[in-house]
Design a protein around this motif. Structure first.
Motif, PDB file in Angstrom:
ATOM      1  N   GLU A 141       0.848  -1.210   0.000  1.00 21.39           N
ATOM      2  CA  GLU A 141       0.000   0.000   0.000  1.00 21.39           C
ATOM      3  C   GLU A 141       0.874   1.247   0.000  1.00 21.39           C
ATOM      4  O   GLU A 141       0.579   2.232  -0.679  1.00 21.39           O
ATOM      5  N   THR A 142       1.935   1.201   0.821  1.00 23.22           N
ATOM      6  CA  THR A 142       2.822   2.353   0.936  1.00 23.22           C
ATOM      7  C   THR A 142       3.537   2.601  -0.385  1.00 23.22           C
ATOM      8  O   THR A 142       3.691   3.741  -0.825  1.00 23.22           O
ATOM      9  N   ILE A 143       3.955   1.504  -1.036  1.00 24.25           N
ATOM     10  CA  ILE A 143       4.625   1.664  -2.332  1.00 24.25           C
ATOM     11  C   ILE A 143       3.634   2.241  -3.339  1.00 24.25           C
ATOM     12  O   ILE A 143       3.990   3.112  -4.148  1.00 24.25           O
ATOM     13  N   ARG A 144       2.389   1.787  -3.282  1.00 27.18           N
ATOM     14  CA  ARG A 144       1.367   2.312  -4.217  1.00 27.18           C
ATOM     15  C   ARG A 144       1.175   3.804  -4.017  1.00 27.18           C
ATOM     16  O   ARG A 144       0.943   4.546  -4.980  1.00 27.18           O
ATOM     17  N   GLY A 202       3.951   9.756  -8.102  1.00 25.74           N
ATOM     18  CA  GLY A 202       4.739   9.973  -9.301  1.00 25.74           C
ATOM     19  C   GLY A 202       5.924   9.045  -9.470  1.00 25.74           C
ATOM     20  O   GLY A 202       6.629   9.148 -10.475  1.00 25.74           O
ATOM     21  N   ALA A 203       6.169   8.146  -8.517  1.00 19.96           N
ATOM     22  CA  ALA A 203       7.258   7.187  -8.727  1.00 19.96           C
ATOM     23  C   ALA A 203       6.888   6.272  -9.899  1.00 19.96           C
ATOM     24  O   ALA A 203       5.718   6.052 -10.173  1.00 19.96           O
ATOM     25  N   ASP A 204       7.924   5.734 -10.582  1.00 22.74           N
ATOM     26  CA  ASP A 204       7.652   4.972 -11.798  1.00 22.74           C
ATOM     27  C   ASP A 204       7.390   3.498 -11.529  1.00 22.74           C
ATOM     28  O   ASP A 204       6.534   2.892 -12.159  1.00 22.74           O
ATOM     29  N   ARG A 205       8.202   2.907 -10.645  1.00 20.32           N
ATOM     30  CA  ARG A 205       7.948   1.522 -10.296  1.00 20.32           C
ATOM     31  C   ARG A 205       8.388   1.295  -8.859  1.00 20.32           C
ATOM     32  O   ARG A 205       9.060   2.134  -8.259  1.00 20.32           O
ATOM     33  N   ILE A 222       5.237  -3.483  -9.308  1.00 18.37           N
ATOM     34  CA  ILE A 222       5.987  -3.610  -8.051  1.00 18.37           C
ATOM     35  C   ILE A 222       6.674  -4.970  -8.073  1.00 18.37           C
ATOM     36  O   ILE A 222       6.018  -6.006  -8.036  1.00 18.37           O
ATOM     37  N   ALA A 223       8.002  -4.958  -8.147  1.00 23.37           N
ATOM     38  CA  ALA A 223       8.749  -6.219  -8.174  1.00 23.37           C
ATOM     39  C   ALA A 223       8.937  -6.725  -6.753  1.00 23.37           C
ATOM     40  O   ALA A 223       9.053  -5.935  -5.825  1.00 23.37           O
ATOM     41  N   LYS A 224       8.962  -8.068  -6.607  1.00 24.93           N
ATOM     42  CA  LYS A 224       9.174  -8.626  -5.257  1.00 24.93           C
ATOM     43  C   LYS A 224      10.560  -9.234  -5.175  1.00 24.93           C
ATOM     44  O   LYS A 224      11.018  -9.918  -6.091  1.00 24.93           O
ATOM     45  N   VAL A 225      11.225  -8.989  -4.061  1.00 24.01           N
ATOM     46  CA  VAL A 225      12.599  -9.458  -3.874  1.00 24.01           C
ATOM     47  C   VAL A 225      12.730  -9.973  -2.447  1.00 24.01           C
ATOM     48  O   VAL A 225      12.114  -9.431  -1.545  1.00 24.01           O
ATOM     49  N   LYS A 226      13.573 -11.005  -2.265  1.00 22.63           N
ATOM     50  CA  LYS A 226      13.828 -11.454  -0.891  1.00 22.63           C
ATOM     51  C   LYS A 226      15.208 -10.960  -0.456  1.00 22.63           C
ATOM     52  O   LYS A 226      16.122 -10.895  -1.269  1.00 22.63           O
ATOM     53  N   PRO A 227      15.376 -10.660   0.813  1.00 17.76           N
ATOM     54  CA  PRO A 227      16.683 -10.180   1.292  1.00 17.76           C
ATOM     55  C   PRO A 227      17.814 -11.154   0.969  1.00 17.76           C
ATOM     56  O   PRO A 227      18.916 -10.750   0.630  1.00 17.76           O
TER      57      PRO A 227
END
Lengths: 301, 493
Positions: free
Chosen positions: A71-74, A80-83, A204-209
């Motif tokens: 939600e925060t990323i959205r 105005g962020a691109d991705r 929104i790409a997902k990544v693991k640490p």
């Protein structure tokens, strides 16, 4: 042209009244309104303005946490962020997540994304650490412009005006750099409905640490969380009978008159200052009568 | 170590003394009612808890005045209910003992609406401050009285929605409903009358009901009598508003502000009418007269030309804004307008509109040490030039300071009267002037109060405005809903 990484943190909304959990292990977060950390909003706004001025090409918003941080990323995308990049951290790892772990993640992402600048809020309003920006810069061995109230990119350098105790300090640092946003840097825009709709389509790409080679082990253990001590109510006194003054240790019975018994620090007593007089009031003196009798209670119902 | 023991001793002592004092206050007798208030106060405490009731003089004073020039009339008790059930229980107690009830939101009213002229209990509703029910897709939200308009918009900031009604103060939304408040963008978004969908009300006898039915929030309805709009604007004289369901709007994609000077008031108003006729969905259109502009120039070190000026704001998509601004500029030029400047980004817009934002302080700065009072008449737009010109003549003839600022798109304007409170002659002249102004507005098919409400000071004018028969209908409704006349007595009717 350049790419900027912006870190955004999901925190309890600033307007919420915080409550400590009954077991003192932390604060209540279930069912409580969360939103983007206000300093992160300022960071996103600055990044978007740089893009609008065509100084940079792409703004990438990053957040670390469980599913809800999307939600925060959205919100950042709607501003105005691109991705976005969602670094998945949940459960105990998320509870123990602190500036050290986040800065390792951001440093790894900054390298991976070939970012020219990392812009963060100066601190989060839940932990008030004010460490992530600085640690990220150290891990990347990049210069840092922290507490920025003005950012101006000039070719390969950035002029940053910093808010410091004595006033304002202007520095020039080379890119790539880390900048942390202070309150007066800008006024973040509200996300409008059309932009919120557009943001739904941004990726929104997902990544693991672990994919970034980051070890999340914390070196900090929270032992206990308490509320600040309750403020005691003050009272108006009309005088104190001498038998109430029980303290005779070190010969310090204050019934002996004013100014005996050493300096009396009113600030320690958690009560409102007594009426200002020529000398500090000794409690065992008969204090001047407090006149509350003058109220007019003669309203006719 | 010593000081800690000392402190504990002293605190115990002070607490005991404080308790003794408090019980003396509690035992105090009141003029007409004897022990009634004492019994009632302990009944209140049983409902709200000890910290929900106060008899303290300062607390009562704070709840006996608002931001008007009316003198402070403190209530006898202030209570802070935490829920609508507590409001109802407290109201029942007041109803049983015939004690007046005065609802209190933020105390930012301008007509003395919270003065407890007959004493009574002030229901300070600030502790009920939840945003209860937000429906983003339906553009509606339900709020309790402690939620102010700025707090709501802050809550909504991530949703792309906002509540546009913006009176000067950061007022309680239920208080705004009670006074039928309006703001600078009423010309496009309407006032509270158009934007309240439902209300939860507690009557003087403790009855809780919903004006449109519990949970109802449809955009339109023809079900039964329009009770919602009966209570909007009732100024606490019919019931206590404990929840309001409000209509929200999308935050505009882009905003452009503009300023333009005119050779005359007529030219400025003609431009306003033509802008509205051209179908431009203008969001704000504010008028400042030459005296006001001069005051603003001095106060904020600006350099607007000293002439009647319009401040305009446009909301919409980027493309529609270009069109709106172009057409507006043509219209203003056609009416002799000059110095048309406009701005897009937040900071420049702020600077452009700075004069408009500072009007109150700029007016007060004309005569330091004086107090301010704002008039509030509203007339059909076509009558605006006439009433403003006549009003300015009146001000000059009577040597009064009254720069004018107004929401010209609604035909509403305010004379910001600046007067020396220690000069009884001037106070008299201002008083007579405001009456003449109100009557002038009534003569032009207008109203004596566009947005501030009737409160204490305009009851006679209300009677003149609506006439005796309408007054009878209003009094009949009041008698039905509040037969004991406990709800904010002495106001409105």
């Amino acid at each position: 042209m350049a790419r900027v990484l912006v870190g955004v943190k999901r925190v309890i909304d600033y307007a919420v009244k915080i409550r400590v959990k009954p077991d003192h292990s932390g604060v209540v977060t279930d069912g409580v309104k969360h939103s983007m950390n206000p300093f992160c909003e300022i960071a996103v706004e600055e990044a978007v303005r740089l893009k609008e001025k065509k100084v940079i090409k792409e703004v990438v918003a990053v957040s670390c946490g469980p599913q809800q941080v999307q939600e925060t990323i959205r919100t950042a995308l709607a501003m105005g962020a691109d991705r976005g990049i969602h670094v998945e951290v949940s459960g105990k790892d998320y509870e123990a997540l602190g500036p050290l772990q986040v800065s390792k993640i951001l440093a790894a992402l900054a390298k991976k994304e070939e970012a020219k600048m990392v812009i963060l809020g100066k601190q989060a309003i839940d932990d008030d650490c004010n460490q992530t920006g600085q640690m990220t810069a150290a891990l990347l061995d990049w210069p840092q412009g922290t507490f920025a109230s003005e950012v101006a990119v000039e070719g390969d350098t950035v002029k940053v005006v910093r808010e410091i105790d004595g006033g304002l300090e202007t520095i020039k640092i080379n890119l790539p750099a880390v900048v942390t946003a202070d309150l007066r840097l800008n006024t973040p825009r509200y996300a409008t409905l059309p932009n919120i709709m557009k943001a739904k389509k941004k990726k929104i790409a997902k990544v693991k640490p672990a994919d970034l080679g980051v070890d999340l082990t914390s070196r900090v253990e929270v032992l206990r969380v308490d509320e600040p001590p309750q403020r005691q109510a003050g009272g108006s006194g009309t005088g104190v009978e001498s038998e109430e003054c029980t303290d005779t240790q070190e010969g310090l019975c204050l019934g002996d008159g004013p100014n005996q018994g050493g300096p009396v620090s009113h600030g320690d007593w958690d009560k409102p200052e007594p009426e200002p007089g020529p000398e500090p009031l000794c409690v065992c003196d008969p204090a001047p009568p407090v006149s509350t009798e003058s109220e007019q209670w003669d309203t006719v119902l | 170590m010593t000081f800690i023991l000392l402190r504990q001793t002293c605190l115990r002592t002070l607490n005991r003394t404080g308790a003794a004092l408090q019980s003396r206050i509690d035992q105090r007798t009141y003029a007409a009612r004897g022990g009634t208030l004492e019994r009632v106060v302990s009944a209140f405490r049983a409902v709200t808890g000890d910290d929900g009731v106060s008899l303290g003089a300062t607390v009562r004073e704070q709840h006996g005045k608002d931001e008007s020039a009316h003198s402070c009339q403190p209530p006898d008790v202030v209570v802070w209910p935490h829920s609508v059930e507590e409001v109802s229980a407290l109201a029942k107690i007041c109803h049983h003992h015939r004690i007046p009830i005065i609802p209190f939101g933020t105390g930012t009213g301008l007509e003395g609406g919270v003065s407890a002229i007959k004493g009574g209990v002030c229901f300070s509703l600030g502790k009920m401050d939840r945003v209860v029910d937000l429906h983003q897709d339906d553009f509606d939200v339900t709020v309790e009285p402690g939620v102010t308009r700025k707090a709501l918009n802050s809550y909504l900031r991530g949703t792309g929605l906002w509540f546009p009604v913006d009176p000067g103060a950061d007022a309680s939304l239920c208080g705004m409903a009670a006074t039928s408040a309006s703001g600078t963008n009423a010309v496009r978004y309407g006032t509270m009358r158009e934007n309240v969908l439902n209300l939860e009300v507690v009557l003087a006898d403790g009855t809780i009901f919903h004006t449109a039915g519990r949970g109802r929030r449809s955009r339109k309805t023809s079900a039964g009598y329009n009770l919602t709009n009966l209570f909007v604007g009732s100024e606490g004289t019919l019931g206590i508003l404990t929840k309001a369901t409000l209509r929200l709007y999308g935050i505009p994609e882009a905003v452009v502000s503009a300023v333009c000077s005119f050779p005359s008031v007529q030219a400025a108003v003609d431009s306003t009418v033509q802008i509205l006729q051209a179908g431009i969905p203008i969001a704000r259109i504010e008028f400042l007269d030459d005296v006001m502009i001069d005051a603003c120039n001095r106060y904020s070190a600006l350099s607007y030309s000293v002439a009647p000026t319009l401040f305009l704001e446009f909301h919409g998509s980027e493309r529609s804004l270009e069109e709106q601004v172009t057409i507006t500029e043509e219209i203003t030029r056609g009416n002799g307008g000059s110095d048309f400047s406009w701005a897009r980004d937040a900071e420049t817009r702020g600077r452009l509109w700075k004069a408009r934002h500072d009007v109150w302080y700029a007016a007060l700065a004309l005569r330091p040490g004086c107090k301010g009072y704002s008039t509030d008449v509203c007339v059909p737009i076509s009558r605006l030039p006439q009433i403003i010109v006549e009003t300015k003549e009146d001000l000059t003839k009577n040597r009064l300071t009254g720069p004018i600022a107004g929401h010209v798109g609604d035909g509403n304007f305010h004379c910001l009267m600046v007067m020396d409170p220690s000069d009884p002659d001037e106070v008299q002249r201002v008083h007579h002037f405001t009456e003449r102004l109100a009557r002038r507005a009534l003569a032009l098919d207008g109203t004596c109060t566009g947005e501030h409400g009737v409160g204490l000071g305009k009851r006679a004018l209300l009677r003149e405005e609506v006439g005796p028969l309408t007054m009878e209908v209003m009094q009949g409704l009041k008698a039905t809903l509040d037969p004991k006349n406990l709800m904010n007595p002495g106001k409105v009717l």
